[in-house]
Design an enzyme around this catalytic site. Structure first.
Site, short mmCIF file in Angstrom:
data_model
loop_
_atom_site.label_atom_id
_atom_site.label_comp_id
_atom_site.label_asym_id
_atom_site.label_seq_id
_atom_site.Cartn_x
_atom_site.Cartn_y
_atom_site.Cartn_z
CG HIS A 75 66.10 71.93 79.16
ND1 HIS A 75 66.13 71.28 80.38
CD2 HIS A 75 65.93 73.24 79.43
CE1 HIS A 75 65.98 72.17 81.35
NE2 HIS A 75 65.86 73.36 80.80
CG ASN A 80 68.19 66.34 77.44
OD1 ASN A 80 67.31 65.52 77.74
ND2 ASN A 80 68.35 67.48 78.10
N GLY A 117 56.37 59.78 78.46
CA GLY A 117 56.86 59.35 77.15
C GLY A 117 56.13 59.95 75.97
CE LYS A 133 75.65 60.39 87.13
NZ LYS A 133 75.49 61.82 87.38
CG ASN A 171 59.25 64.94 74.00
OD1 ASN A 171 59.28 65.65 72.99
ND2 ASN A 171 59.03 65.41 75.21
CG MET A 177 62.68 63.24 84.60
SD MET A 177 62.97 64.84 83.82
CE MET A 177 61.34 65.24 83.27
NE ARG A 178 67.45 57.83 87.45
CZ ARG A 178 67.48 57.79 88.77
NH1 ARG A 178 68.53 58.27 89.42
NH2 ARG A 178 66.49 57.26 89.47
#
Ligand code: GAR
Length: 218
Positions: free
Chosen positions: A109, A107, A12, A65, A14, A90-91
């Site tokens: 990356h 997001n 965490g 899901k 970020n 991470m999904r």
């Protein structure tokens, strides 16, 4: 005030950079909730420390899901969340969440997309031997790290870099561009035109925070 919902799976840092940006006044936003898929995530401690509600939701407690992500969407909507932030989540996010927050999920990356999508972007770049890598903030669509790019930052990569050494250099830039991208959104300066993100009144330094050669070898 822009209301954020954060999704994170791990350390965490970020998430912390976003908290710090809000507390310093750089970013005018409120964090309504921290949702994690991982009860052990250090992000939970960070949330508690800053009086942000932590919510642990594990996929294995849901039938599938779709059910998992529609539950997450419900929790976000219940709290009035306007922008969803994937800060090391991470999904691959499910369609039921994307549909309810279309163009409102960001997001980060750890690579210069479209190179090295998926897991371990830093390792992929180091193994490939690129000379420049970096990080990307993008909107989330149904693909794997394929959504429209908001902002990127570059760092040099060296032949003797490991995943860790390159990752550390990249992470320092992540902490700058993620709050910056959220700030652009909160100021109403971001719109999407097909694949392209348009930043109103964009300055030269706003779509790429640092020039590639600005950093000397550590
Ligand atoms: C960051 O490097 C982020 O870019 C990456 O995970 C790390 C989380 O660090 N995300 C991905 O790889 C997403 N596919 P943090 O928990 O310290 O923010």
């Amino acid at each position: 005030m822009l209301i954020l919902g954060i999704l994170a799976s791990g350390g965490g840092t970020n998430f912390q950079a976003i908290i710090d940006s809000i507390e310093s006044g750089f970013l005018k936003a409120d964090i309504a909730v921290l949702i994690t898929d991982n009860p052990e995530a250090h992000a939970v401690e960070r949330a508690k420390k800053h009086n942000i509600e932590p919510l642990v939701l594990r996929p294995k407690d849901f039938t599938d899901k779709n059910a998992y992500y529609s539950h997450i969407a419900g929790e976000l909507r219940k709290r009035g969340v306007e922008l969803v932030i994937l800060a090391g989540f991470m999904r691959v996010v499910g369609k039921t969440l994307i549909d309810q927050y279309r163009d409102r999920i960001m997001n980060i990356h750890p690579a210069l997309l479209p190179s090295f999508p998926g897991l371990h972007g830093q390792k992929q770049a180091a193994d490939y031997g690129v000379k420049i890598s970096g990080c990307t903030v993008h909107f989330v669509d149904e693909g794997m790290d394929t959504g429209p790019i908001i902002i990127q930052a570059s760092v040099p990569a060296y032949h003797d870099d490991s995943e860790e050494s390159l990752g550390k250099r990249i992470l320092a830039q992540e902490h700058k561009i993620f709050p910056y991208a959220i700030r652009l959104y909160s100021e109403g300066r971001i719109s999407i035109n097909g694949r392209k993100v348009v930043i109103t009144g964009e300055r030269q330094d706003e779509s790429m925070i640092n020039p590639p050669l600005a950093h000397p070898h550590p």
